[in-house]
Design a protein around this motif. Structure first.
Motif, PDB file in Angstrom:
ATOM      1  N   PHE A  31      24.934  48.646   3.554  1.00  0.00           N
ATOM      2  CA  PHE A  31      25.141  49.732   4.513  1.00  0.00           C
ATOM      3  C   PHE A  31      24.410  51.006   4.099  1.00  0.00           C
ATOM      4  O   PHE A  31      24.745  52.091   4.556  1.00  0.00           O
ATOM      5  CB  PHE A  31      26.639  50.025   4.657  1.00  0.00           C
ATOM      6  CG  PHE A  31      27.409  48.910   5.297  1.00  0.00           C
ATOM      7  CD1 PHE A  31      27.286  48.650   6.643  1.00  0.00           C
ATOM      8  CD2 PHE A  31      28.248  48.112   4.536  1.00  0.00           C
ATOM      9  CE1 PHE A  31      27.998  47.612   7.234  1.00  0.00           C
ATOM     10  CE2 PHE A  31      28.962  47.086   5.114  1.00  0.00           C
ATOM     11  CZ  PHE A  31      28.830  46.829   6.471  1.00  0.00           C
ATOM     12  N   ALA A  32      23.411  50.887   3.237  1.00  0.00           N
ATOM     13  CA  ALA A  32      22.710  52.058   2.716  1.00  0.00           C
ATOM     14  C   ALA A  32      22.036  52.882   3.817  1.00  0.00           C
ATOM     15  O   ALA A  32      21.817  54.077   3.645  1.00  0.00           O
ATOM     16  CB  ALA A  32      21.683  51.643   1.673  1.00  0.00           C
ATOM     17  N   LYS A  33      21.728  52.279   4.934  1.00  0.00           N
ATOM     18  CA  LYS A  33      21.055  52.988   6.033  1.00  0.00           C
ATOM     19  C   LYS A  33      21.976  53.215   7.232  1.00  0.00           C
ATOM     20  O   LYS A  33      21.527  53.631   8.294  1.00  0.00           O
ATOM     21  CB  LYS A  33      19.811  52.217   6.488  1.00  0.00           C
ATOM     22  CG  LYS A  33      18.789  51.986   5.403  1.00  0.00           C
ATOM     23  CD  LYS A  33      18.137  53.274   4.989  1.00  0.00           C
ATOM     24  CE  LYS A  33      17.040  53.000   3.969  1.00  0.00           C
ATOM     25  NZ  LYS A  33      16.611  54.163   3.260  1.00  0.00           N
ATOM     26  N   ALA A  34      23.260  52.944   7.078  1.00  0.00           N
ATOM     27  CA  ALA A  34      24.202  53.090   8.191  1.00  0.00           C
ATOM     28  C   ALA A  34      24.331  54.546   8.622  1.00  0.00           C
ATOM     29  O   ALA A  34      24.168  55.457   7.816  1.00  0.00           O
ATOM     30  CB  ALA A  34      25.574  52.552   7.780  1.00  0.00           C
ATOM     31  N   ASP A  63      28.898  51.391   0.402  1.00  0.00           N
ATOM     32  CA  ASP A  63      27.731  50.684  -0.095  1.00  0.00           C
ATOM     33  C   ASP A  63      27.413  51.137  -1.529  1.00  0.00           C
ATOM     34  O   ASP A  63      27.031  50.335  -2.373  1.00  0.00           O
ATOM     35  CB  ASP A  63      26.519  50.929   0.814  1.00  0.00           C
ATOM     36  CG  ASP A  63      25.360  50.031   0.463  1.00  0.00           C
ATOM     37  OD1 ASP A  63      25.453  48.816   0.769  1.00  0.00           O
ATOM     38  OD2 ASP A  63      24.385  50.519  -0.133  1.00  0.00           O
ATOM     39  N   ALA A  64      27.597  52.419  -1.795  1.00  0.00           N
ATOM     40  CA  ALA A  64      27.274  52.969  -3.113  1.00  0.00           C
ATOM     41  C   ALA A  64      28.332  52.650  -4.163  1.00  0.00           C
ATOM     42  O   ALA A  64      28.000  52.294  -5.292  1.00  0.00           O
ATOM     43  CB  ALA A  64      27.080  54.488  -3.014  1.00  0.00           C
ATOM     44  N   ILE A  65      29.614  52.767  -3.827  1.00  0.00           N
ATOM     45  CA  ILE A  65      30.666  52.632  -4.838  1.00  0.00           C
ATOM     46  C   ILE A  65      31.872  51.869  -4.337  1.00  0.00           C
ATOM     47  O   ILE A  65      32.967  52.016  -4.884  1.00  0.00           O
ATOM     48  CB  ILE A  65      31.128  54.014  -5.367  1.00  0.00           C
ATOM     49  CG1 ILE A  65      31.392  55.015  -4.222  1.00  0.00           C
ATOM     50  CG2 ILE A  65      30.162  54.596  -6.339  1.00  0.00           C
ATOM     51  CD1 ILE A  65      32.776  55.000  -3.732  1.00  0.00           C
ATOM     52  N   GLY A  66      31.707  51.015  -3.354  1.00  0.00           N
ATOM     53  CA  GLY A  66      32.852  50.473  -2.647  1.00  0.00           C
ATOM     54  C   GLY A  66      33.571  49.274  -3.198  1.00  0.00           C
ATOM     55  O   GLY A  66      34.499  48.801  -2.575  1.00  0.00           O
ATOM     56  N   ASP A  67      33.211  48.743  -4.347  1.00  0.00           N
ATOM     57  CA  ASP A  67      34.020  47.637  -4.845  1.00  0.00           C
ATOM     58  C   ASP A  67      35.016  48.157  -5.876  1.00  0.00           C
ATOM     59  O   ASP A  67      34.833  49.212  -6.462  1.00  0.00           O
ATOM     60  CB  ASP A  67      33.140  46.521  -5.429  1.00  0.00           C
ATOM     61  CG  ASP A  67      32.511  46.905  -6.745  1.00  0.00           C
ATOM     62  OD1 ASP A  67      33.183  46.746  -7.788  1.00  0.00           O
ATOM     63  OD2 ASP A  67      31.362  47.362  -6.728  1.00  0.00           O
TER      64      ASP A  67
END
Length: 150
Positions: free
Chosen positions: A6-9, A18-22
């Motif tokens: 989702f880096a371009k969402a 996308d950057a830190i979501g887990d």
């Protein structure tokens, strides 16, 4: 199976996830706020596999949440330090903590507590309007991004 990126969402929540979501990445950030800095400290505290930790640390460095720095004790080791971008996640971690405290513990069940510098429990986070009034989700709306011009 590769997960969707989702880096371009257009949605800031999707990009943030996308950057830190887990969960491992957020727990690493939480541990960094608690003062952990070395690979072995993260690995021992989280009980995470070394390869998985390596992957998560690399991604957090790549996204600018952590940076590798020389060891604070002068040894040859590298440590991980929160960047400004990483430190800006503090309210996110506190919000998740407070949500968990409110909804995932039985009354009186023991859990860690976040304390201020005077040793007092931190107050509940509030989302203020520009005038300072506390907002709830029903007081807000999202304006979707318009079509991009070429």
């Amino acid at each position: 199976m590769r997960r969707t990126g989702f880096a371009k969402a257009e949605c800031p929540v999707a990009r943030a996830l996308d950057a830190i979501g887990d969960w491992w990445s957020l727990l690493i950030v939480r541990d960094a706020f608690d003062g952990l800095r070395r690979f072995g400290e993260f690995q021992k505290n989280l009980g995470i596999a070394k390869g998985m930790l390596t992957t998560r640390l690399h991604k957090l460095v790549e996204t600018g949440v952590l940076e590798q720095v020389a060891a604070s004790d002068g040894s040859a080791y590298q440590e991980y330090a929160l960047t400004k971008r990483g430190r800006d996640l503090f309210p996110v971690v506190v919000s998740l903590r407070q949500w968990g405290e409110a909804h995932l513990y039985a009354r009186g069940e023991a859990h860690s507590m976040l304390l201020d510098g005077a040793g007092q429990p931190v107050g509940q986070l509030v989302l203020p309007s520009r005038t300072g009034r506390a907002l709830t989700w029903s007081d807000t709306r999202v304006r979707k991004a318009g079509a991009r011009r070429r």
